[in-house]
Scaffold this active site. Structure first.
Site, short mmCIF file in Angstrom:
data_model
loop_
_atom_site.label_atom_id
_atom_site.label_comp_id
_atom_site.label_asym_id
_atom_site.label_seq_id
_atom_site.Cartn_x
_atom_site.Cartn_y
_atom_site.Cartn_z
N HIS A 243 19.29 -10.17 1.42
CA HIS A 243 18.08 -9.85 0.63
C HIS A 243 16.93 -10.70 1.15
CE1 HIS A 243 20.35 -7.58 -2.43
NE2 HIS A 243 21.32 -8.42 -2.11
N HIS B 216 30.31 -7.41 -0.63
CA HIS B 216 30.60 -8.67 -1.33
C HIS B 216 31.83 -8.59 -2.24
CE1 HIS B 216 28.26 -6.53 -4.32
NE2 HIS B 216 27.11 -6.82 -3.76
O1 DOR Z 1 23.65 -11.67 -7.19
C1 DOR Z 1 23.08 -10.70 -6.73
N1 DOR Z 1 21.77 -10.73 -6.41
N2 DOR Z 1 23.76 -9.57 -6.58
C2 DOR Z 1 23.18 -8.42 -6.23
O2 DOR Z 1 23.85 -7.43 -6.14
C3 DOR Z 1 21.71 -8.36 -6.04
C4 DOR Z 1 21.18 -9.67 -5.69
C5 DOR Z 1 19.67 -9.77 -5.76
O3 DOR Z 1 18.99 -8.89 -5.25
O4 DOR Z 1 19.19 -10.75 -6.34
ZN ZN Z 2 23.31 -8.00 -2.38
#
Ligand code: DOR
Ligand code: ZN
Length: 351
Positions: free
Chosen positions: A15, A174
């Protein structure tokens, strides 16, 4: 061993956000990884090829001078994604998958898919064209225990999908449980999984060590020790079905340290170093290169990277926080030590 040189790795689940946040986090990934699948859960979500190409340009523009890093884009599936988007994505040469977020499963998943039946024509087209489906594998049924949502997703959605579309290439993102490990190992060809550093290094006790720990909260949530051990054992046995995906997910400190904090752990500052720790603990550093630099590229049909990366076994202290736009970003292991450090890059090609 005091130094470890491997082929330059790739991050198959990352991300990067946008704007000032993108600029704050991108250099960490670019210093370590040659390529990364850049997740599309922006606000608004990246749902079309045109938006993905724009986002890709913003990522490239935010790269530090001299960085060698290729963003690989993926589109966010919604109930309304047209099947024709698969052709556009494929023709662009820059989109490497479509991400399935069950609506409500995690951060910015509100516009995700409410029922997999709504996207069957899209998935069928993906199977025909060999486009990869990346899956956030958790049911969203609030009646299901949060630690059981991944196993229930396998039973209710993923296993039937794998059988229904035998040509569809699927990355189970994940993974966090023994059930997921066993499912992937037993599945037909074309099914693989990414594994994060936090799920290899920590169990759910880390959420409550001495008090509630918002910076250890992510989705899927950390699991029990037996599940962590099953994941570590799976990746260190060297199966090509498992590869590196940090799921590094930065959130402003303000959004984490609050009564209803966001899911997401930032790990890009040590995105390969943390895996080295996990593999070393299992006595399997020799398996790190496959997991980090070969299995993912092979799954996506991309070449291995020619450059190398060297880690030295020299503990360093992680800063308490990094700058993050107008806020701060608290990284995994903030204020604590990591056993492996990144050596300065060399131009030497892999032998
Ligand atoms: O912990 C997470 N954060 N899991 C996700 O699937 C999305 C991600 C985020 O974009 O912050
Ligand atoms: Zn993710």
């Amino acid at each position: 061993m005091t130094a470890l040189t491997i082929r330059r790795p790739d991050d198959w689940h990352l991300h990067l956000r946008d704007g000032a946040e993108l600029a704050a986090v991108l250099p960490f990934s670019a210093a370590r990884f040659a390529r990364a699948i850049v997740m599309p859960n922006l606000k608004p979500a990246v749902t079309s090829t045109a938006q993905a190409l724009d986002y890709r340009r913003r990522v490239l523009a935010a790269l530090p001078a001299g960085a060698a890093f290729e963003p690989l884009m993926t589109l966010y599936l919604t109930d309304d994604t047209p099947a024709a988007e698969v052709e556009r994505a494929r023709a662009s040469g820059c989109v490497f998958g479509f991400k399935l977020y069950p609506a409500g499963a995690t951060t910015h998943s509100e516009s995700g898919v409410t029922d997999i039946r709504h996207i069957m024509p899209v998935l069928e087209r993906m199977a025909e064209l060999g486009v990869v489906l990346q899956v956030h594998g958790e049911v969203t049924d609030p009646a299901v225990d949060v630690f059981e949502r991944e196993p229930r997703f396998i039973e209710r959605t993923l296993a039937p999908l794998v059988e229904r579309l035998p040509q569809l290439r699927i990355v189970f993102e994940h993974i966090t449980t023994r059930a997921a490990v066993n499912f992937v190992l037993g599945a037909r060809a074309g099914v693989a999984a990414t594994v994060t550093p936090q799920h290899l290094l920590m169990n759910r006790n880390a959420l409550f060590a001495g008090g509630i720990r918002p910076h250890h909260y992510c989705a899927p949530v950390l699991k029990a020790e037996a599940e962590r051990a099953a994941l570590l054992s799976a990746v260190t046995r060297g199966s090509a079905r498992f590869f590196l995906g940090t799921d590094s997910a930065p959130h402003a400190r303000r959004a984490k340290e609050t009564a209803c904090g966001c899911a997401g752990i930032f790990s890009a500052h040590a995105g390969i170093e943390l895996y080295a720790e996990a593999f070393e603990a299992a006595g399997a550093l020799d398996k790190l290169e496959g997991f980090a630099a070969r299995h993912g590229a092979d799954f996506y049909g991309l070449p291995h990277n020619a450059a190398t990366l060297t880690l030295v076994r020299e503990p360093w202290k992680v800063p308490d926080h990094y700058p993050f736009g107008a806020d701060q970003l608290v990284p995994l292991r903030a204020g604590e030590r990591i056993a492996w450090r990144l050596a300065p890059p060399t131009a030497r090609p892999h032998p």
